[in-house]
Motif scaffolding. Sequence first.
Motif, mmCIF file in Angstrom:
data_model
loop_
_atom_site.group_PDB
_atom_site.id
_atom_site.type_symbol
_atom_site.label_atom_id
_atom_site.label_comp_id
_atom_site.label_asym_id
_atom_site.label_seq_id
_atom_site.Cartn_x
_atom_site.Cartn_y
_atom_site.Cartn_z
ATOM 1 N N SER A 148 0.852 -1.361 0.095
ATOM 2 C CA SER A 148 -0.021 -0.006 -0.029
ATOM 3 C C SER A 148 0.832 1.328 0.081
ATOM 4 O O SER A 148 0.552 2.297 -0.139
ATOM 5 C CB SER A 148 -0.925 0.191 1.200
ATOM 6 N N GLY A 149 2.226 0.895 0.323
ATOM 7 C CA GLY A 149 3.112 2.456 0.338
ATOM 8 C C GLY A 149 3.153 2.800 1.757
ATOM 9 O O GLY A 149 4.105 3.645 1.916
ATOM 10 N N GLU A 150 2.392 2.092 2.656
ATOM 11 C CA GLU A 150 2.729 2.496 4.014
ATOM 12 C C GLU A 150 3.554 1.426 4.700
ATOM 13 O O GLU A 150 3.750 0.348 4.411
ATOM 14 C CB GLU A 150 1.078 2.365 4.916
ATOM 15 N N ARG A 151 4.438 2.090 5.675
ATOM 16 C CA ARG A 151 5.300 1.322 6.318
ATOM 17 C C ARG A 151 5.500 1.637 7.683
ATOM 18 O O ARG A 151 5.208 2.783 8.181
ATOM 19 C CB ARG A 151 6.854 1.662 5.707
ATOM 20 N N LYS A 152 5.680 0.576 8.601
ATOM 21 C CA LYS A 152 5.698 0.533 9.884
ATOM 22 C C LYS A 152 7.007 -0.022 10.600
ATOM 23 O O LYS A 152 7.656 -0.761 9.883
ATOM 24 C CB LYS A 152 4.441 -0.206 10.688
ATOM 25 N N THR A 153 7.048 0.324 11.872
ATOM 26 C CA THR A 153 8.022 -0.484 12.421
ATOM 27 C C THR A 153 7.519 -1.160 13.917
ATOM 28 O O THR A 153 6.968 -0.238 14.572
ATOM 29 C CB THR A 153 9.294 0.426 13.120
ATOM 30 N N ILE A 154 7.498 -2.377 13.831
ATOM 31 C CA ILE A 154 7.014 -3.213 14.786
ATOM 32 C C ILE A 154 8.040 -4.376 15.238
ATOM 33 O O ILE A 154 8.729 -5.241 14.469
ATOM 34 C CB ILE A 154 5.451 -4.063 14.313
ATOM 35 N N LEU A 158 11.204 -4.236 13.987
ATOM 36 C CA LEU A 158 11.549 -4.287 12.471
ATOM 37 C C LEU A 158 10.625 -3.442 11.593
ATOM 38 O O LEU A 158 9.442 -3.035 11.966
ATOM 39 C CB LEU A 158 11.162 -5.903 12.238
ATOM 40 N N GLU A 159 11.285 -3.238 10.592
ATOM 41 C CA GLU A 159 10.460 -2.540 9.612
ATOM 42 C C GLU A 159 9.462 -3.456 8.639
ATOM 43 O O GLU A 159 9.970 -4.626 8.511
ATOM 44 C CB GLU A 159 11.339 -1.858 8.516
ATOM 45 N N CYS A 160 8.299 -3.137 8.261
ATOM 46 C CA CYS A 160 7.294 -3.820 7.553
ATOM 47 C C CYS A 160 6.533 -2.945 6.687
ATOM 48 O O CYS A 160 6.247 -1.737 6.937
ATOM 49 C CB CYS A 160 6.578 -4.680 8.437
ATOM 50 N N ASP A 161 6.003 -3.637 5.467
ATOM 51 C CA ASP A 161 5.418 -2.893 4.498
ATOM 52 C C ASP A 161 3.863 -3.453 4.549
ATOM 53 O O ASP A 161 3.496 -4.505 5.034
ATOM 54 C CB ASP A 161 5.762 -3.296 3.190
ATOM 55 N N VAL A 162 2.776 -2.423 4.719
ATOM 56 C CA VAL A 162 1.417 -2.726 4.910
ATOM 57 C C VAL A 162 0.837 -3.261 3.556
ATOM 58 O O VAL A 162 1.141 -2.341 2.549
ATOM 59 C CB VAL A 162 0.569 -1.458 5.261
ATOM 60 N N TRP A 163 0.384 -4.394 3.360
ATOM 61 C CA TRP A 163 -0.167 -5.073 2.272
ATOM 62 C C TRP A 163 -1.586 -5.128 2.682
ATOM 63 O O TRP A 163 -2.122 -5.609 3.494
ATOM 64 C CB TRP A 163 0.288 -6.361 1.980
ATOM 65 N N PRO A 164 -2.515 -4.909 1.259
ATOM 66 C CA PRO A 164 -4.017 -5.223 1.670
ATOM 67 C C PRO A 164 -4.063 -6.854 1.476
ATOM 68 O O PRO A 164 -3.532 -7.264 0.800
ATOM 69 C CB PRO A 164 -4.505 -4.504 0.697
ATOM 70 N N ASN A 165 -5.101 -7.503 2.091
ATOM 71 C CA ASN A 165 -5.568 -8.784 2.127
ATOM 72 C C ASN A 165 -6.630 -9.150 1.065
ATOM 73 O O ASN A 165 -7.461 -8.594 1.426
ATOM 74 C CB ASN A 165 -5.814 -9.403 3.342
ATOM 75 N N ARG A 219 -5.553 -5.871 6.567
ATOM 76 C CA ARG A 219 -4.165 -5.373 6.297
ATOM 77 C C ARG A 219 -3.255 -6.337 7.153
ATOM 78 O O ARG A 219 -3.471 -6.613 8.246
ATOM 79 C CB ARG A 219 -3.900 -3.831 6.892
ATOM 80 N N ASN A 220 -2.001 -6.775 6.324
ATOM 81 C CA ASN A 220 -0.903 -7.299 6.921
ATOM 82 C C ASN A 220 0.080 -6.558 6.716
ATOM 83 O O ASN A 220 0.391 -5.880 5.558
ATOM 84 C CB ASN A 220 -0.863 -8.512 6.068
ATOM 85 N N CYS A 221 1.059 -6.358 7.776
ATOM 86 C CA CYS A 221 2.101 -5.640 7.608
ATOM 87 C C CYS A 221 3.518 -6.761 7.475
ATOM 88 O O CYS A 221 3.609 -7.494 8.589
ATOM 89 C CB CYS A 221 2.477 -4.795 8.885
ATOM 90 N N LEU A 222 4.000 -6.849 6.408
ATOM 91 C CA LEU A 222 5.096 -7.861 6.229
ATOM 92 C C LEU A 222 6.403 -7.557 6.454
ATOM 93 O O LEU A 222 6.863 -6.437 5.767
ATOM 94 C CB LEU A 222 4.678 -8.485 4.782
ATOM 95 N N SER A 223 7.054 -8.355 7.123
ATOM 96 C CA SER A 223 8.468 -7.803 7.391
ATOM 97 C C SER A 223 9.443 -7.486 5.978
ATOM 98 O O SER A 223 9.353 -8.329 5.147
ATOM 99 C CB SER A 223 9.265 -8.672 8.602
#
Length: 273
Positions: A182-188, A191-198, A205-209
């Motif tokens: 989606s272009g959104e990025r988080k740190t959880i 670790l950094e992860c990219d937000v993907w639609p399911n 939403r899934n945030c994949l490392s």
Amino acid sequence: MNKAAMPHESLSARGAMVMVHLVSLHGYLQGRPDDATRLTQLHAEVEDCVRRNGARGIPSKPPRAWPDHVISSRIDSYSASNRTIRYSSSLAYTVNPLDCSLMETKNHTAHLFSSQGTCDIDLREQTAHGACDAAGQANARPPQRLPLPTTAEINAIERNAATNPAMAALLAAMRSHPPSGSGERKTIAGLECDVWPNPFDPGARNCLSRGGSFAAADVTGNLGQSGMALEMTSVAGVNMLATQAKLDALVNSAVFTPYLAGGFRITNTRTHP
């Protein structure tokens, strides 16, 4: 349940070391009705039960402490380049209609899977069924990952989309689920992860490392990243958040074979070639 150590942390040194990505996810059922509504309903059911028992002269034992969630879940995942195992725990509460106490329903399972098949493990009943070999599917073939489309291929699809319905549908799917998420990025959990639609759960939403020296075995397509879920949110399902995560970690390979610890009844140990 959530305070327990991850499975690899309690293993004795009985196996070779293997490199994995590991994540511990904790969460609860959101669903419809949502978690807060379910808790309110649980309180109301206990109060109704106490009133009924009082009118009948029956003693009640309402809870002195209440759970944070009606249905809680925990998933501990270990993924090598060719196999994955997920340890799943759940805890659900209902009202005992006899004395108005809370009844707990616990489940503790694990699922090992790869190109060689699936091994379903019940850790409470100590049973395992399926592709539950002595090596924990260590010889499984790594998945073949499709290469991302090149710029020239994307341009060709765009040119043909105007006159070809199949190409138009493919282009729409690519735009709905771009390679970068989606272009959104988080740190959880560090670790950094990219937000993907399911695509299988609208609104989820899934945030994949990101990072790591290999893609997790269960990652579909070609993400070019480790691809471990650090967060999973769903309007109708379970909301999960990583409390511990590590990429390229060396753990005891016995984490893939909990059914070899002793006392397990194992059936159908054959794996696919």
